[in-house]
Scaffold this motif. Structure first.
Motif, PDB file in Angstrom:
ATOM      1  N   ARG A   1       9.861  11.560  -9.459  1.00  0.00           N
ATOM      2  CA  ARG A   1      10.414  10.682 -10.495  1.00  0.00           C
ATOM      3  C   ARG A   1      10.307   9.207 -10.140  1.00  0.00           C
ATOM      4  O   ARG A   1      10.366   8.341 -11.014  1.00  0.00           O
ATOM      5  N   GLY A   2      10.169   8.915  -8.844  1.00  0.00           N
ATOM      6  CA  GLY A   2      10.035   7.522  -8.412  1.00  0.00           C
ATOM      7  C   GLY A   2       8.579   7.089  -8.444  1.00  0.00           C
ATOM      8  O   GLY A   2       7.777   7.612  -9.218  1.00  0.00           O
ATOM      9  N   LYS A   3       8.229   6.129  -7.591  1.00  0.00           N
ATOM     10  CA  LYS A   3       6.856   5.635  -7.545  1.00  0.00           C
ATOM     11  C   LYS A   3       6.186   6.116  -6.263  1.00  0.00           C
ATOM     12  O   LYS A   3       6.704   5.908  -5.161  1.00  0.00           O
ATOM     13  N   PHE A   4       5.032   6.746  -6.430  1.00  0.00           N
ATOM     14  CA  PHE A   4       4.224   7.232  -5.312  1.00  0.00           C
ATOM     15  C   PHE A   4       2.944   6.406  -5.290  1.00  0.00           C
ATOM     16  O   PHE A   4       2.263   6.286  -6.311  1.00  0.00           O
ATOM     17  N   LEU A   5       2.600   5.818  -4.150  1.00  0.00           N
ATOM     18  CA  LEU A   5       1.387   4.996  -4.119  1.00  0.00           C
ATOM     19  C   LEU A   5       0.783   4.936  -2.733  1.00  0.00           C
ATOM     20  O   LEU A   5       1.452   5.172  -1.721  1.00  0.00           O
ATOM     21  N   HIS A   6      -0.513   4.648  -2.725  1.00  0.00           N
ATOM     22  CA  HIS A   6      -1.252   4.356  -1.492  1.00  0.00           C
ATOM     23  C   HIS A   6      -1.205   2.839  -1.297  1.00  0.00           C
ATOM     24  O   HIS A   6      -1.329   2.090  -2.272  1.00  0.00           O
TER      25      HIS A   6
END
Length: 549
Positions: A172-177
């Motif tokens: 639900r949050g932000k997932f990033l490289h």
């Protein structure tokens, strides 16, 4: 071929832009080649998938991002540049590096021959014309080029890697490289943040975010034997050295193993008694750069006992910074986990001390592996942890990934990705048999990750341009690496690596970080001086190892 006023004004036939040379990549390698090929009279264009110059520094905008190679090593040797540029720090941050590239572009007038937001998708060799047909995706649609020479400067970190964890899309949050960090930044103050990975990026991120967030969890698989960065803020225009010393400084870069201004000590570890050895280590450590790694005893990367001695010094220095005994054992274990210096060493500025803070947690994924990404956060074999942000600092499909993600096809019709399916084959780390008139820099089987970037960009770029000039003067249209020489170079790269401790350690130097990737040494460990000599000898012998016609 005479000089032309504007390399961008190649012929346009049926929407196809005709060029002598198409360059991919606006990092050090690409911009050096653009400037000097244009000066030599070639019709040349540079295309870049990002929105401006900088290479990896265009993308590296995460908090704490900075180079760990000191200036002036980490810049071009052209006096027109360094006479008109002043650094603010010994180890510049990513924003200052982007400003430097903008300065380079202005001084060299590069923008008129550069096209950004342009991602090359395919390149196919046309034998009837002895040219490459290159197709690229832009914001306006597809762009097609025809070029005599194809120079993909994709570098070693062009294809990001994220493990295929279950449930990433459900978070639900932000997932990033980190390489896709938003240009406008992220407000992480007071947030719960997870960083997966403890390579250079993970170390920089964790150090920078620890004072901001309410909770930080760092997921570690392998320790990072990072060393202190002795940062220097330059004031009133002062620099690391007087500018009149720059020419000699830059000239000497190719005389060192790593393309910096230092070299290994000309003696072995146990040639010194313990007191002298300790004093030597202390002096190197105090430099606050890579000298403890790449200007130490000559046997450190090659002999187990010497390597262990260096690790033990690092371990004791590091453990002294960490209060909790369990955390201390995870970050700097008493027993050496792998050969020191055979995984990419980073420089740190307070990294180990963040784990003394109560809101910073270290998670050992060897004992509690990640099972899935959930709606709330991360579920390990032990428990589920809730986060607002998950940062996958899991690195890149290094060295070969950037080249293989482009559909490059030579006369046989086989793609480069297929050609390298079972292993990497190059001549001199710049050319591939079966792929004519194609050269790359800072790629596999060259000194790349053990070489200062601008040094390799210049020495490889100059060699490629000299070869092209030789062909032009001789009226030749095609150059291709000979298959037997490609096999010899691959074996030579492996033989040199096998004299060292490098193959004993799992790392991206060996392709170990990507599931299914062939395990092989992806760098030439002979050093910049030996590599530079091989390039010179090849040219002096009529480009032996290449078929020219």
């Amino acid at each position: 071929m005479g000089s032309i006023a504007n390399g961008l004004n190649g012929l346009h036939l049926n929407g196809v832009q005709e060029l002598d040379v198409l360059i991919i990549g606006a990092g050090f390698g690409g911009v050096w080649q653009l400037k000097h090929l244009r000066d030599a009279g070639y019709k040349v264009k540079l295309v870049e998938g990002g929105g401006d110059y900088g290479g990896v520094w265009y993308w590296n905008r995460y908090p704490g991002a900075r180079v760990d190679s000191a200036v002036p090593s980490y810049e071009f040797s052209d006096p027109d540049l360094w006479k008109t540029w002043t650094w603010t720090q010994r180890f510049p941050g990513s924003a200052e590096l982007r400003a430097y590239f903008a300065h380079v572009a202005d001084v060299w007038d590069l923008r008129r021959d550069s096209q950004f937001d342009t991602s090359v998708e395919s390149a196919v060799w046309d034998g009837s014309e002895a040219k490459w047909t290159i197709k690229a995706k832009t914001n306006q649609g597809q762009k097609v080029f025809k070029a005599r020479f194809f120079l993909p400067n994709t570098g070693f970190a062009a294809k990001r890697y994220v493990p295929d964890w279950k449930g990433i899309g459900s978070f639900r949050g932000k997932f990033l490289h980190p390489s896709s960090w938003p240009h406008e930044g992220l407000d992480l103050k007071g947030k719960k943040v997870a960083i997966i990975g403890t390579g250079s990026t993970g170390v920089q991120l964790a150090t920078d975010l620890a004072p901001l967030v309410s909770e930080l969890a760092v997921f570690q698989r392998t320790i990072n034997t990072c060393m202190p960065m002795r940062q220097v803020d330059y004031e009133d225009g002062a620099q690391a050295m007087p500018r009149e010393e720059y020419p000699a400084f830059f000239e000497a870069r190719t005389d060192s193993f790593s393309g910096f201004d230092f070299n290994f000590i000309g003696r072995s570890t146990f040639d010194d008694d313990p007191e002298t050895r300790r004093a030597t280590y202390e002096k190197l450590w105090a430099e606050g750069d890579f000298k403890f790694w790449l200007a130490t005893y000559q046997d450190m990367l090659f002999t187990k006992d010497a390597n262990r001695e260096a690790y033990n010094f690092w371990r004791d220095k590091t453990r002294a910074k960490i209060r909790d005994p369990q955390v201390r054992d995870l970050l700097a274990p008493m027993k050496q986990p792998y050969s020191f210096g055979c995984k990419r060493i980073s420089l740190e500025n307070g990294y180990f001390e963040i784990f003394n803070e109560p809101h910073v947690h270290l998670v050992d994924v060897n004992s509690t592996p990640i099972e899935e990404i959930t709606f709330k956060g991360i579920k390990t074999s032990e428990k589920e942890c809730e986060f607002d942000y998950i940062i996958s600092a899991t690195g890149f499909d290094s060295m070969t990934g950037g080249l293989k993600q482009i559909d490059i096809r030579g006369p046989s019709g086989q793609s480069l990705s297929e050609h390298w399916k079972d292993g990497t084959y190059t001549n001199l780390g710049m050319s591939v048999s079966g792929f004519p008139n194609m050269f790359f820099t800072y790629g596999p089987q060259a000194p790349s990750p053990f070489c200062n970037g601008p040094t390799c960009a210049q020495l490889q770029g100059d060699w490629i341009i000299e070869l092209m000039n030789h062909m032009r003067d001789a009226g030749l249209k095609k150059v291709e690496a000979k298959e037997e020489n490609v096999k010899k170079w691959r074996q030579h790269v492996a033989d040199v690596a096998n004299t060292s401790l490098l193959p004993s350690t799992r790392s991206w130097y060996m392709g170990d970080n990507i599931p299914g990737k062939p395990r092989e040494c992806l760098l030439y460990l002979g050093g910049v001086t030996a590599y530079y000599k091989k390039l010179g000898d090849t040219a002096a012998n009529g480009y032996d190892g290449f078929k020219l016609e």
